[in-house]
Scaffold this motif. Sequence first.
Motif, PDB file in Angstrom:
ATOM      1  N   LEU A 183      35.338  82.795 -75.588  1.00 31.91           N
ATOM      2  CA  LEU A 183      35.979  81.499 -75.815  1.00 31.91           C
ATOM      3  C   LEU A 183      34.968  80.415 -76.160  1.00 31.91           C
ATOM      4  O   LEU A 183      35.320  79.239 -76.219  1.00 31.91           O
ATOM      5  N   ALA A 184      33.729  80.800 -76.403  1.00 30.58           N
ATOM      6  CA  ALA A 184      32.673  79.809 -76.635  1.00 30.58           C
ATOM      7  C   ALA A 184      32.982  78.906 -77.829  1.00 30.58           C
ATOM      8  O   ALA A 184      32.742  77.701 -77.775  1.00 30.58           O
ATOM      9  N   ALA A 185      33.518  79.459 -78.901  1.00 25.67           N
ATOM     10  CA  ALA A 185      33.816  78.643 -80.083  1.00 25.67           C
ATOM     11  C   ALA A 185      34.908  77.620 -79.771  1.00 25.67           C
ATOM     12  O   ALA A 185      34.813  76.456 -80.169  1.00 25.67           O
ATOM     13  N   ILE A 186      35.929  78.044 -79.057  1.00 28.27           N
ATOM     14  CA  ILE A 186      37.023  77.141 -78.703  1.00 28.27           C
ATOM     15  C   ILE A 186      36.520  76.049 -77.766  1.00 28.27           C
ATOM     16  O   ILE A 186      36.812  74.865 -77.945  1.00 28.27           O
ATOM     17  N   LEU A 187      35.739  76.439 -76.772  1.00 30.65           N
ATOM     18  CA  LEU A 187      35.237  75.460 -75.806  1.00 30.65           C
ATOM     19  C   LEU A 187      34.242  74.498 -76.448  1.00 30.65           C
ATOM     20  O   LEU A 187      34.213  73.315 -76.103  1.00 30.65           O
ATOM     21  N   GLY A 188      33.453  74.975 -77.395  1.00 32.12           N
ATOM     22  CA  GLY A 188      32.546  74.088 -78.128  1.00 32.12           C
ATOM     23  C   GLY A 188      33.322  73.061 -78.941  1.00 32.12           C
ATOM     24  O   GLY A 188      32.968  71.872 -78.983  1.00 32.12           O
ATOM     25  N   ALA A 189      34.389  73.502 -79.595  1.00 33.10           N
ATOM     26  CA  ALA A 189      35.232  72.578 -80.361  1.00 33.10           C
ATOM     27  C   ALA A 189      35.895  71.562 -79.435  1.00 33.10           C
ATOM     28  O   ALA A 189      36.026  70.387 -79.777  1.00 33.10           O
ATOM     29  N   CYS A 190      36.303  72.005 -78.256  1.00 37.22           N
ATOM     30  CA  CYS A 190      36.907  71.098 -77.275  1.00 37.22           C
ATOM     31  C   CYS A 190      35.900  70.041 -76.814  1.00 37.22           C
ATOM     32  O   CYS A 190      36.247  68.864 -76.673  1.00 37.22           O
ATOM     33  N   ASP A 191      34.669  70.465 -76.580  1.00 38.04           N
ATOM     34  CA  ASP A 191      33.636  69.505 -76.168  1.00 38.04           C
ATOM     35  C   ASP A 191      33.385  68.462 -77.256  1.00 38.04           C
ATOM     36  O   ASP A 191      33.249  67.276 -76.976  1.00 38.04           O
ATOM     37  N   ARG A 192      33.324  68.904 -78.505  1.00 35.49           N
ATOM     38  CA  ARG A 192      33.114  67.947 -79.602  1.00 35.49           C
ATOM     39  C   ARG A 192      34.295  66.987 -79.713  1.00 35.49           C
ATOM     40  O   ARG A 192      34.119  65.797 -79.934  1.00 35.49           O
ATOM     41  N   PHE A 193      35.507  67.507 -79.545  1.00 32.73           N
ATOM     42  CA  PHE A 193      36.686  66.641 -79.593  1.00 32.73           C
ATOM     43  C   PHE A 193      36.658  65.623 -78.456  1.00 32.73           C
ATOM     44  O   PHE A 193      36.962  64.445 -78.659  1.00 32.73           O
ATOM     45  N   GLU A 194      36.262  66.068 -77.274  1.00 37.00           N
ATOM     46  CA  GLU A 194      36.191  65.162 -76.123  1.00 37.00           C
ATOM     47  C   GLU A 194      35.156  64.058 -76.351  1.00 37.00           C
ATOM     48  O   GLU A 194      35.396  62.892 -76.037  1.00 37.00           O
ATOM     49  N   ARG A 195      34.006  64.415 -76.934  1.00 36.76           N
ATOM     50  CA  ARG A 195      32.998  63.388 -77.244  1.00 36.76           C
ATOM     51  C   ARG A 195      33.531  62.386 -78.256  1.00 36.76           C
ATOM     52  O   ARG A 195      33.314  61.183 -78.121  1.00 36.76           O
ATOM     53  N   ARG A 196      34.248  62.868 -79.254  1.00 40.38           N
ATOM     54  CA  ARG A 196      34.818  61.965 -80.254  1.00 40.38           C
ATOM     55  C   ARG A 196      35.874  61.051 -79.627  1.00 40.38           C
ATOM     56  O   ARG A 196      35.976  59.883 -79.991  1.00 40.38           O
ATOM     57  N   LEU A 197      36.643  61.581 -78.704  1.00 40.89           N
ATOM     58  CA  LEU A 197      37.629  60.756 -78.005  1.00 40.89           C
ATOM     59  C   LEU A 197      36.946  59.620 -77.236  1.00 40.89           C
ATOM     60  O   LEU A 197      37.379  58.472 -77.297  1.00 40.89           O
ATOM     61  N   ARG A 198      35.886  59.951 -76.509  1.00 42.28           N
ATOM     62  CA  ARG A 198      35.169  58.923 -75.742  1.00 42.28           C
ATOM     63  C   ARG A 198      34.571  57.870 -76.667  1.00 42.28           C
ATOM     64  O   ARG A 198      34.694  56.673 -76.418  1.00 42.28           O
TER      65      ARG A 198
END
Length: 168
Positions: free
Chosen positions: A125-140
């Motif tokens: 799930l590393a690719a999915i979790l990496g995309a989630c982290d990038r999305f979370e940073r963009r949200l902040r």
Amino acid sequence: MGYLIAGLAGVMVGAGVALFAALAVLQRRADRDLLERRMRSLLEYRERLGDPRRWLNGGARSSGVPALETEQLLANLEALAREFHLTAWLFDEPRRELLAEAIEEIERAIRRYREEEPAGGPPSLAAILGACDRFERRLRDLAVKTAAEHRRFRFLPTFRSQPKENKQ
């Protein structure tokens, strides 16, 4: 006659100033309402995203059929994508594109995960979790920029100065 003209000019100037003040107050209120709607949608995105890091310890590493936790993660991310597609109109074009890139990355990662799964066990799930982290940073980042833009003082409500963004 001079006093009459001076009085009429004073009334016209006063009416102009009052109109300008009313427009400034209405514009500020509309900005605050839009800011509130944007911040609520950002919060909704964050809630839909959940805490992706906790999924690393879930059943994604097990062999065979993916664990219920993994399916829940994928369902949460798909709900996040649907929510974004429904509320993206709230954001101006550059911000919408920034978030859309991250959502598309998450959707691509989910598609890859589901396509690869039947061919020999669940992938990481590393690719999915990496995309989630990038999305979370963009949200902040977007939440901070949106709040900072609202705090800026604008003398004329119709002339909006563009925020200077730091290019890194």
